[in-house]
Design a protein around this motif. Structure first.
Motif, PDB file in Angstrom:
ATOM      1  N   GLY A 129      16.839  -5.015  -2.435  1.00 20.83           N
ATOM      2  CA  GLY A 129      16.043  -4.004  -3.118  1.00 20.83           C
ATOM      3  C   GLY A 129      14.644  -4.499  -3.400  1.00 20.83           C
ATOM      4  N   LEU A 130      14.544  -5.736  -3.805  1.00 17.81           N
ATOM      5  CA  LEU A 130      13.225  -6.327  -4.078  1.00 17.81           C
ATOM      6  C   LEU A 130      12.375  -6.367  -2.813  1.00 17.81           C
ATOM      7  CD1 LEU A 130      12.640  -9.477  -6.235  1.00 17.81           C
ATOM      8  CD2 LEU A 130      11.482  -9.229  -4.067  1.00 17.81           C
TER       9      LEU A 130
ATOM     10  N   SER B 123      11.093  -3.122  -1.398  1.00 16.15           N
ATOM     11  CA  SER B 123      10.240  -2.332  -2.287  1.00 16.15           C
ATOM     12  C   SER B 123       8.834  -2.197  -1.727  1.00 16.15           C
ATOM     13  CB  SER B 123      10.169  -2.989  -3.660  1.00 16.15           C
ATOM     14  OG  SER B 123       9.404  -4.170  -3.606  1.00 16.15           O
TER      15      SER B 123
ATOM     16  N   GLU C 198       8.903   9.836   5.729  1.00 15.25           N
ATOM     17  CA  GLU C 198       7.953  10.520   4.856  1.00 15.25           C
ATOM     18  C   GLU C 198       8.579  11.703   4.128  1.00 15.25           C
ATOM     19  OE1 GLU C 198       4.564  11.765   7.060  1.00 15.25           O
ATOM     20  OE2 GLU C 198       3.766   9.739   7.299  1.00 15.25           O
TER      21      GLU C 198
ATOM     22  N   ALA D 282      -3.544  -2.686  -2.849  1.00 12.42           N
ATOM     23  CA  ALA D 282      -2.577  -3.252  -3.782  1.00 12.42           C
ATOM     24  C   ALA D 282      -2.631  -4.779  -3.741  1.00 12.42           C
ATOM     25  CB  ALA D 282      -1.182  -2.764  -3.439  1.00 12.42           C
ATOM     26  N   LEU D 283      -2.602  -5.312  -2.551  1.00 10.33           N
ATOM     27  CA  LEU D 283      -2.637  -6.758  -2.398  1.00 10.33           C
ATOM     28  C   LEU D 283      -3.691  -7.130  -1.357  1.00 10.33           C
ATOM     29  CD1 LEU D 283      -0.798  -9.549  -2.838  1.00 10.33           C
ATOM     30  CD2 LEU D 283      -0.676  -7.587  -4.369  1.00 10.33           C
TER      31      LEU D 283
ATOM     32  N   ARG E  36       0.108   1.835  -1.348  1.00  4.26           N
ATOM     33  CA  ARG E  36      -1.263   2.202  -1.697  1.00  4.26           C
ATOM     34  C   ARG E  36      -2.200   1.076  -1.280  1.00  4.26           C
ATOM     35  NH1 ARG E  36       0.537   6.303  -1.962  1.00  4.26           N
ATOM     36  NH2 ARG E  36       2.012   7.082  -3.466  1.00  4.26           N
TER      37      ARG E  36
ATOM     38  N   HIS F 139       6.782   1.008  -1.567  1.00  7.24           N
ATOM     39  CA  HIS F 139       6.248   1.614  -2.785  1.00  7.24           C
ATOM     40  C   HIS F 139       4.845   1.129  -3.101  1.00  7.24           C
ATOM     41  CE1 HIS F 139      10.033   3.446  -3.405  1.00  7.24           C
ATOM     42  NE2 HIS F 139      10.678   2.304  -3.490  1.00  7.24           N
ATOM     43  N   LEU F 140       4.514  -0.084  -2.676  1.00  4.12           N
ATOM     44  CA  LEU F 140       3.157  -0.565  -2.961  1.00  4.12           C
ATOM     45  C   LEU F 140       2.279  -0.351  -1.735  1.00  4.12           C
ATOM     46  CD1 LEU F 140       3.496  -3.616  -1.492  1.00  4.12           C
ATOM     47  CD2 LEU F 140       4.504  -4.088  -3.709  1.00  4.12           C
TER      48      LEU F 140
ATOM     49  N   LEU G 228       6.336 -12.114  -2.006  1.00  8.48           N
ATOM     50  CA  LEU G 228       7.720 -11.643  -1.916  1.00  8.48           C
ATOM     51  C   LEU G 228       8.668 -12.824  -1.738  1.00  8.48           C
ATOM     52  CD1 LEU G 228       7.281  -8.476   0.343  1.00  8.48           C
ATOM     53  CD2 LEU G 228       7.966  -8.524  -2.058  1.00  8.48           C
TER      54      LEU G 228
END
Lengths: 212, 212
Positions: free
Chosen positions: B162-163, B166, B24, B175-176, B172, B169-170, B186
């Motif tokens: 990296g993908l 990631s 964090e 998101a999905l 939140r 980052h989502l 993914l």
DNA sequence: CAGCGGCGTTAGTGGTCGTTAACCTGGTGG
DNA sequence: CCACCAGGTTAACGACCACTAACGCCGCTG
């Protein structure tokens, strides 16, 4: 003939070196004395140019977020030949982001790593710029791949950002022949990822036996 | 009935909370008092369990690198039905990494963010484990996509990491839809990226007019 | 030449942080 | 019952660090 490169300002020198150091050792891991030493002045001399260490980070993050968004808006607006071709716009967005990732590596690193070290005001601003940039991509991706829901497209965009921003990790020299080849490879990877996400909507199809 | 989950050791509690906090706010951004408070003890009490703050980070990074490599080796070794199917192995590697990325998010973040805060010895060990893991992937990718050179495959692997990484980052919420859908998305993105990298070997082909 | 403002310098200060020292305590085996 | 030890506690120390204060130099303008 270069319009505005010859004489970098002290401020610009400081920002550049600060970006490099922050990316290398983290915001808290770099002292103001080091930043000063990197530009040939010592320690508190920086305070003639910036209100504090955090102000440097803020300017860096606001700057890159703003430039990314501005570049994206520009590319989304200029439709080369009057034809409204979403695929061409996405292509342009990808290329633009790759240029950023390859040319401003330290900033790309900071951009999603040290955001939480900012004061509320600055952080909100940066987040707003980032969100606008993401939404720009989401809109284009949804046009190119209508089978994707908006939420899916957003997740894909984040993932592709992760992909494109992975360039710092392959910084070891000798990884790839040259810049152009790397850019080309990243371009194919990114567009291929979007396409694959939109193609197979069923469960786990699209590969397996079909992959052979 | 769970074989080894019911009673987490103090050490494990500390490691878990330390991972969360480091992810964090960064290694330098977290004080030992905070880590202690997160597990109900205060400050220097941690030194009954670890030699120092850095030892916690070292154990976290060595641990995740080792588990990633071990999981990858296991998946590469177990060929389900005796048929040597590289595509199935790559598929399994991708799924395994996705599970890691979704379940141990803080560790994934630390894994490529705070490596440089380690002493030489630990850092070399972690890097070695990471390299072996990458090479494992590279080998499989080269088998699945023979048109890719080893250097290209390595770059692709880094990009796909990296993908997949990631996901933080989502974070939140909203998101999905759910974990399964995210994993599926993914998975498609990663395999699609590999395929696209291998398909178009010519310059900038594979899209443009063909994309429509 | 006087004054002054941009740009540096060094010395110091308050605060934070990792780490150590010294002490306490509850359970456990002889 | 007692010695002990794992696992806590608080107090203190030393290093570091962002930032400020006070001062100096130089090029400009009037």
């Amino acid at each position: 003939m270069s319009t505005q490169a010859p004489a970098p300002t002290r401020r610009e020198q400081i920002l550049k070196e600060a970006a490099r150091l922050f990316a290398e050792r983290g915001f808290h891991g770099v002292g103001v004395d080091e930043i000063g030493a990197a530009v040939g002045i010592s320690g508190p001399g920086l305070y003639r140019h910036f209100a504090g260490k955090e102000a440097m980070l803020a300017e860096l993050l606001v700057g890159i977020s703003g430039r990314l968004l501005a570049g994206g808006k520009r590319r989304a607006a200029e439709v080369p030949e009057g034809e409204r071709d979403p695929a061409a716009v996405l292509d342009s967005l990808v290329r633009g982001h790759i240029d950023f990732a390859l040319d401003d590596r330290p900033l790309i690193v900071l951009h999603d790593r040290e955001l939480d070290r900012l004061r509320d005001t600055d952080r909100k601003l940066v987040r707003s710029l980032q969100r606008q940039y993401v939404e720009l991509w989401v809109q284009v991706v949804c046009e190119v791949h209508p089978r994707l829901s908006e939420a899916e497209a957003r997740a894909c965009v984040h993932a592709v950002f992760g992909l494109l921003n992975s360039t710092p990790h392959l910084s070891r020299p000798g990884a790839l022949p040259g810049r152009a080849a790397t850019a080309e490879l990243l371009h194919r990877l990114a567009l291929g990822a979007f396409r694959a996400a939109a193609d197979g909507s069923g469960p786990a199809s699209g590969e397996g036996g079909g992959g052979v």
